[in-house]
Write a protein that holds these residues in place. Structure first.
Motif, PDB file in Angstrom:
ATOM      1  N   GLY A  10       0.879  -1.274   0.076  1.00 58.84           N
ATOM      2  CA  GLY A  10      -0.042  -0.065  -0.167  1.00 58.84           C
ATOM      3  C   GLY A  10       0.895   1.138  -0.090  1.00 58.84           C
ATOM      4  N   TYR A  11       0.381   2.198   0.550  1.00 56.31           N
ATOM      5  CA  TYR A  11       1.185   3.549   0.615  1.00 56.31           C
ATOM      6  C   TYR A  11       2.627   3.358   1.282  1.00 56.31           C
ATOM      7  CZ  TYR A  11      -2.111   7.477  -0.356  1.00 56.31           C
ATOM      8  OH  TYR A  11      -2.687   8.336  -0.854  1.00 56.31           O
ATOM      9  N   ALA A  12       2.762   2.920   2.461  1.00 57.30           N
ATOM     10  CA  ALA A  12       4.273   2.787   2.922  1.00 57.30           C
ATOM     11  C   ALA A  12       5.057   1.836   2.223  1.00 57.30           C
ATOM     12  CB  ALA A  12       4.121   2.408   4.316  1.00 57.30           C
ATOM     13  N   ASP A  35       1.783  -8.783  -1.460  1.00 58.22           N
ATOM     14  CA  ASP A  35       0.377  -8.048  -1.156  1.00 58.22           C
ATOM     15  C   ASP A  35      -0.650  -8.888  -1.892  1.00 58.22           C
ATOM     16  OD1 ASP A  35      -0.280  -4.603  -0.546  1.00 58.22           O
ATOM     17  OD2 ASP A  35      -1.874  -6.183  -1.327  1.00 58.22           O
ATOM     18  N   PRO A  36      -1.896  -9.161  -1.183  1.00 57.39           N
ATOM     19  CA  PRO A  36      -2.901  -9.819  -1.928  1.00 57.39           C
ATOM     20  C   PRO A  36      -3.559  -9.031  -2.962  1.00 57.39           C
ATOM     21  CG  PRO A  36      -3.553  -9.212   0.261  1.00 57.39           C
ATOM     22  CD  PRO A  36      -2.037  -8.816   0.236  1.00 57.39           C
ATOM     23  N   GLN A  43      -6.149   5.555  -1.259  1.00 56.69           N
ATOM     24  CA  GLN A  43      -7.378   5.740  -0.461  1.00 56.69           C
ATOM     25  C   GLN A  43      -8.100   7.213  -0.465  1.00 56.69           C
ATOM     26  OE1 GLN A  43      -6.682   3.411   3.247  1.00 56.69           O
ATOM     27  NE2 GLN A  43      -5.777   1.730   2.146  1.00 56.69           N
ATOM     28  N   VAL A  77       0.620 -12.881   2.960  1.00 53.70           N
ATOM     29  CA  VAL A  77       1.601 -13.033   3.852  1.00 53.70           C
ATOM     30  C   VAL A  77       0.766 -13.530   5.545  1.00 53.70           C
ATOM     31  CG1 VAL A  77       3.356 -12.445   5.768  1.00 53.70           C
ATOM     32  CG2 VAL A  77       3.540 -11.802   3.224  1.00 53.70           C
ATOM     33  N   GLY A 109      -0.785  -2.067   6.798  1.00 52.81           N
ATOM     34  CA  GLY A 109      -1.767  -1.279   6.773  1.00 52.81           C
ATOM     35  C   GLY A 109      -2.670  -1.346   7.922  1.00 52.81           C
ATOM     36  N   LEU A 127     -15.002   1.214   4.087  1.00 52.34           N
ATOM     37  CA  LEU A 127     -14.719   2.137   2.780  1.00 52.34           C
ATOM     38  C   LEU A 127     -12.778   2.063   2.851  1.00 52.34           C
ATOM     39  CD1 LEU A 127     -15.140   3.888   0.452  1.00 52.34           C
ATOM     40  CD2 LEU A 127     -15.088   5.929   2.055  1.00 52.34           C
ATOM     41  N   ASN A 267      -3.762  -4.105  11.055  1.00 56.31           N
ATOM     42  CA  ASN A 267      -4.110  -5.349  10.305  1.00 56.31           C
ATOM     43  C   ASN A 267      -3.855  -6.445  11.168  1.00 56.31           C
ATOM     44  OD1 ASN A 267      -4.393  -7.400   8.502  1.00 56.31           O
ATOM     45  ND2 ASN A 267      -3.313  -6.321   6.916  1.00 56.31           N
ATOM     46  N   GLY A 306       3.692   3.207   8.482  1.00 57.37           N
ATOM     47  CA  GLY A 306       2.161   3.106   8.157  1.00 57.37           C
ATOM     48  C   GLY A 306       1.291   2.937   9.253  1.00 57.37           C
ATOM     49  N   ASP A 307       0.020   2.726   8.776  1.00 56.87           N
ATOM     50  CA  ASP A 307      -0.891   2.615   9.827  1.00 56.87           C
ATOM     51  C   ASP A 307      -0.824   1.153  10.787  1.00 56.87           C
ATOM     52  OD1 ASP A 307      -2.232   4.596   8.450  1.00 56.87           O
ATOM     53  OD2 ASP A 307      -3.820   3.542   7.764  1.00 56.87           O
ATOM     54  N   ASN A 326      -2.386   8.253   8.871  1.00 55.27           N
ATOM     55  CA  ASN A 326      -2.787   8.996   7.516  1.00 55.27           C
ATOM     56  C   ASN A 326      -1.530   8.813   6.386  1.00 55.27           C
ATOM     57  OD1 ASN A 326      -1.007  10.999   7.729  1.00 55.27           O
ATOM     58  ND2 ASN A 326      -2.567  12.368   8.637  1.00 55.27           N
ATOM     59  N   ALA A 327      -1.983   8.975   5.308  1.00 54.85           N
ATOM     60  CA  ALA A 327      -1.024   9.052   4.059  1.00 54.85           C
ATOM     61  C   ALA A 327       0.047   9.820   4.166  1.00 54.85           C
ATOM     62  CB  ALA A 327      -1.959   9.121   2.675  1.00 54.85           C
ATOM     63  N   GLN A 328      -0.533  11.193   4.887  1.00 55.31           N
ATOM     64  CA  GLN A 328       0.941  12.192   4.976  1.00 55.31           C
ATOM     65  C   GLN A 328       2.033  11.378   5.719  1.00 55.31           C
ATOM     66  OE1 GLN A 328       0.741  15.795   6.804  1.00 55.31           O
ATOM     67  NE2 GLN A 328      -1.242  16.181   5.840  1.00 55.31           N
TER      68      GLN A 328
HETATM   69  C1  FAD Z   1     -11.502   6.912   2.466  1.00 57.84           C
HETATM   70  C2  FAD Z   1     -10.456   7.222   3.149  1.00 57.84           C
HETATM   71  C3  FAD Z   1      -9.665   8.501   2.849  1.00 57.84           C
HETATM   72  C4  FAD Z   1      -8.453   8.997   3.244  1.00 57.84           C
HETATM   73  N1  FAD Z   1      -8.216  10.235   2.853  1.00 57.84           N
HETATM   74  C5  FAD Z   1      -6.735  10.478   3.479  1.00 57.84           C
HETATM   75  C6  FAD Z   1      -6.328  11.974   3.259  1.00 57.84           C
HETATM   76  O1  FAD Z   1      -7.063  12.817   2.629  1.00 57.84           O
HETATM   77  N2  FAD Z   1      -5.060  12.135   3.629  1.00 57.84           N
HETATM   78  C7  FAD Z   1      -4.474  11.424   4.223  1.00 57.84           C
HETATM   79  O2  FAD Z   1      -3.274  11.583   4.618  1.00 57.84           O
HETATM   80  N3  FAD Z   1      -4.590  10.234   4.652  1.00 57.84           N
HETATM   81  C8  FAD Z   1      -6.044   9.601   4.120  1.00 57.84           C
HETATM   82  N4  FAD Z   1      -6.438   8.419   4.314  1.00 57.84           N
HETATM   83  C9  FAD Z   1      -5.796   7.498   5.154  1.00 57.84           C
HETATM   84  C10 FAD Z   1      -4.420   6.801   4.221  1.00 57.84           C
HETATM   85  O3  FAD Z   1      -5.005   6.401   3.303  1.00 57.84           O
HETATM   86  C11 FAD Z   1      -3.952   5.682   5.124  1.00 57.84           C
HETATM   87  O4  FAD Z   1      -3.538   6.089   6.214  1.00 57.84           O
HETATM   88  C12 FAD Z   1      -2.881   5.058   4.342  1.00 57.84           C
HETATM   89  O5  FAD Z   1      -3.258   4.162   3.403  1.00 57.84           O
HETATM   90  C13 FAD Z   1      -1.962   4.048   5.115  1.00 57.84           C
HETATM   91  O6  FAD Z   1      -0.957   3.564   4.522  1.00 57.84           O
HETATM   92  P1  FAD Z   1      -0.310   1.986   4.702  1.00 57.84           P
HETATM   93  O7  FAD Z   1       0.666   1.783   3.867  1.00 57.84           O
HETATM   94  O8  FAD Z   1       0.123   1.908   6.121  1.00 57.84           O
HETATM   95  O9  FAD Z   1      -1.471   1.044   4.377  1.00 57.84           O
HETATM   96  P2  FAD Z   1      -2.415   0.537   2.918  1.00 57.84           P
HETATM   97  O10 FAD Z   1      -2.053   1.925   2.360  1.00 57.84           O
HETATM   98  O11 FAD Z   1      -3.677   0.437   3.697  1.00 57.84           O
HETATM   99  O12 FAD Z   1      -1.544  -0.539   2.563  1.00 57.84           O
HETATM  100  C14 FAD Z   1      -1.454  -1.684   3.312  1.00 57.84           C
HETATM  101  C15 FAD Z   1      -1.305  -2.784   2.165  1.00 57.84           C
HETATM  102  O13 FAD Z   1      -1.047  -4.115   2.813  1.00 57.84           O
HETATM  103  C16 FAD Z   1      -1.720  -5.010   2.151  1.00 57.84           C
HETATM  104  N5  FAD Z   1      -1.919  -6.048   3.027  1.00 57.84           N
HETATM  105  C17 FAD Z   1      -3.156  -6.565   3.727  1.00 57.84           C
HETATM  106  N6  FAD Z   1      -3.021  -7.536   4.303  1.00 57.84           N
HETATM  107  C18 FAD Z   1      -1.866  -8.258   4.187  1.00 57.84           C
HETATM  108  C19 FAD Z   1      -1.331  -9.487   4.157  1.00 57.84           C
HETATM  109  N7  FAD Z   1      -1.858 -10.444   5.013  1.00 57.84           N
HETATM  110  N8  FAD Z   1       0.032  -9.687   3.639  1.00 57.84           N
HETATM  111  C20 FAD Z   1       0.522  -8.781   2.692  1.00 57.84           C
HETATM  112  N9  FAD Z   1      -0.216  -7.714   2.615  1.00 57.84           N
HETATM  113  C21 FAD Z   1      -1.307  -7.330   2.904  1.00 57.84           C
HETATM  114  C22 FAD Z   1      -3.054  -4.405   1.563  1.00 57.84           C
HETATM  115  O14 FAD Z   1      -3.542  -5.104   0.595  1.00 57.84           O
HETATM  116  C23 FAD Z   1      -2.778  -2.903   1.465  1.00 57.84           C
HETATM  117  O15 FAD Z   1      -2.225  -2.894   0.067  1.00 57.84           O
HETATM  118  C24 FAD Z   1      -7.552   8.097   3.965  1.00 57.84           C
HETATM  119  C25 FAD Z   1      -8.292   6.827   4.153  1.00 57.84           C
HETATM  120  C26 FAD Z   1      -9.542   6.258   3.875  1.00 57.84           C
HETATM  121  C27 FAD Z   1      -9.728   5.029   3.847  1.00 57.84           C
END
Ligand code: FAD
Length: 490
Positions: A10-12, A35-36, A43, A77, A109, A127, A267, A306-307, A326-328
């Motif tokens: 995902g993002y990170a 990633d699945p 997002q 994973v 995430g 969502l 997660n 990330g999250d 958050n994505a920032q």
């Molecule tokens: C509707 C919405 C609006 C948003 N708007 C904003 C905004 O305006 N500004 C902002 O800063 N943030 C926003 N966010 C938050 C931001 O999108 C998240 O904080 C960000 O995506 C986190 O990044 P991440 O890499 O931690 O997780 P994610 O981007 O969620 O990536 C996690 C990845 O892990 C993968 N995964 C899951 N399970 C497994 C597994 N078992 N094995 C391997 N991979 C796996 C997933 O498929 C996914 O691709 C928003 C979120 C949502 C839902």
């Protein structure tokens, strides 16, 4: 060559891999992303996807297209055993297998966090994924189609009542976008009036959008009320059984679409299946330099961002001392993580993560938005432009930016696309309805015997013979015999 395994693209995870591709020297390390999903989801665009303002596929970034030097594995994973430095990879087909690594990056995430409220697990939709956003869009459109056939009454009200649970950023954005979407649809549905559509957002706290100031949040509530969307503050959802929404205030109404956006949690698929340390709120315990561990001690070869992780917020602005999810943060942590891994591989020290919040910008439907940075607040149309400008540029890669921005431009001139593609869930339905099926052998033989003149009756071969082969044979057969086949097929 050291093997780097990134759990979650995902993002990170995506940014970590992308930047590792840039900064690693050839032969310095081998990078694998698991990633699945075969894509990273942008997002922040999900509310606009649900409202028909962005094409779903434009708001995802294909791993295989944009991570050219990384091994991409589309699978889950299901365990990380850091003591052995192996991860269990479970593909959609075939048996799970062990993947040996030297360095693991956990970026899996978060998922929607729910409470055990009756009916929520069965009726509501989250969502967090593009699939959910598309399903929401299609439900709104399909419900408009269905409601246009119905006289005023409870079933019509149920179809045209849209509910969002949670008044955080994501909740308010989807709520406002759906209101804007529904209003734009009214022109195309003369039998449905503005008063026929009902929008309710349920928020347990006394305010919405903690990221913006209180006066700005009041402006959002007022703006939405003027647009026909009601926000219920200090109100909890008590039940959603069979789509009947019951509130702590005693109010109740039926709805066919309940969107749940009341929080996220790290997660569980990863944090519950690893020997890496997990802190009290269920997140991976990460230091400010993004290595897994505590301030005093880090775990060699394990990183997180990330999250899914609790990363200390050194700017002092976080909640409980940690970066908010958050994505920032996820993007910047992903980039720093790649830099830090490269530094450690080269025998240098990692840097600590420090990012001061830039502010928040939200889209509230076409022409409306809010932006807040410190004491500066911008509302309405300028904030909406700021939202589109910021996210249009923040989308990774020019290839994706161009698709999204061109989509917005074409929507401006041509309007949103307003077709529901809910039929993709049953893609074979029409084909199956009219497809000819072979008759059971006895019935086919009886029909053929009855219909064909005795003289010309062709001897029947195996009834299990493929239809195409049988038809080809019949084309060579005498006319009378062909006729008998036609009757039998009928
Ligand atoms: C509707 C919405 C609006 C948003 N708007 C904003 C905004 O305006 N500004 C902002 O800063 N943030 C926003 N966010 C938050 C931001 O999108 C998240 O904080 C960000 O995506 C986190 O990044 P991440 O890499 O931690 O997780 P994610 O981007 O969620 O990536 C996690 C990845 O892990 C993968 N995964 C899951 N399970 C497994 C597994 N078992 N094995 C391997 N991979 C796996 C997933 O498929 C996914 O691709 C928003 C979120 C949502 C839902």
């Amino acid at each position: 060559m050291p093997k780097i395994l990134i759990v979650g693209g995902g993002y990170a995870g995506f940014y970590t891999a992308w930047k590792l591709e840039k900064w690693l020297r050839p032969g310095e390390a081998e990078v694998t992303v698991v990633d699945p999903l075969p894509y990273m989801t942008y997002q922040p665009f999900l509310p606009e996807v649900a409202a028909g303002s962005i094409e779903p596929r434009h708001s995802v970034v294909a791993h295989r297209r944009h991570l050219g030097k990384t091994n991409v594995i589309t699978a889950k994973v299901t365990n990380v055993n850091h003591a052995e430095k192996t991860a269990t990879i479970t593909p959609p087909v075939g048996e799970p297998y062990e993947f040996a690594y030297d360095i693991v990056v956990v970026t899996a995430g978060a998922v929607s966090r729910t409470f055990p409220i009756p009916g929520v697990a069965d009726q509501a939709i989250g969502l967090k994924t593009i699939e959910e956003a598309v399903a929401i869009r299609d439900t709104v459109l399909t419900n408009f189609d269905k409601a246009s056939h119905l006289p005023p009454g409870p079933e019509r009200d149920r179809l045209l009542t849209f509910v969002v649970i949670g008044g955080g950023f994501a909740g308010i954005e989807i709520f406002a976008e759906l209101r804007s979407f529904a209003s734009s649809l009214l022109k195309k549905y003369p039998k449905i009036s503005f008063e026929d559509t009902h929008f309710h957002l349920i928020e347990a706290m006394g305010r919405i959008m903690p990221e913006v100031s209180l006066p700005t949040s009041y402006w959002v509530i007022k703006n939405l009320a003027e647009r026909g969307a009601e926000i219920h503050l200090d109100t909890q959802l008590s039940s959603a059984v069979d789509g009947k929404v019951e509130l702590s205030t005693g109010e109740s109404f039926e709805s066919d679409l309940i969107v749940w956006t009341a929080g996220v949690m790290a997660n569980p698929a990863i944090v519950r299946h690893t020997d890496l340390p997990i802190e009290e709120r269920g997140r991976l315990q990460v230091r400010a330099d993004l290595r897994v561990g505590t301030e005093d001690e880090f775990i060699e070869g394990a990183w997180g961002a990330g999250d899914v992780s609790a990363v200390p917020d050194l700017s002092g602005g976080g909640v409980g001392g940690f970066c908010v999810p958050n994505a920032q943060h996820a993007v910047r942590q992903g980039k720093l993580l790649a830099k830090n891994i490269v530094a450690v591989l080269r025998g240098e020290g990692p840097k600590e993560y420090l990012h001061k919040n830039l502010g928040a910008v939200a889209g509230l439907g076409v022409g409306y938005g809010v932006f807040q940075s410190g004491k500066i607040a911008v509302k309405g149309l300028p904030a909406w432009f700021a939202h589109r400008g910021y996210h249009g540029m923040a989308m990774p890669s020019w290839e994706r930016k161009i698709r999204v921005v061109l989509g917005w431009v074409s929507n401006f001139f041509l309007g949103r696309d307003i077709v529901s593609l809910s039929a993709v869930e049953t893609p074979r339905a029409v084909f199956e309805e009219f497809a000819a099926r072979p008759k059971p052998p006895e019935a086919a033989a009886a029909a053929s015997e009855k219909a064909a003149p005795t003289k010309a009756r062709a001897p029947r071969k195996s009834a299990a013979k493929p239809a195409e082969k049988e038809n080809a044979e019949k084309a060579d057969a005498p006319a009378e015999a062909r006729e008998s086949v036609t009757v039998a097929a009928k």
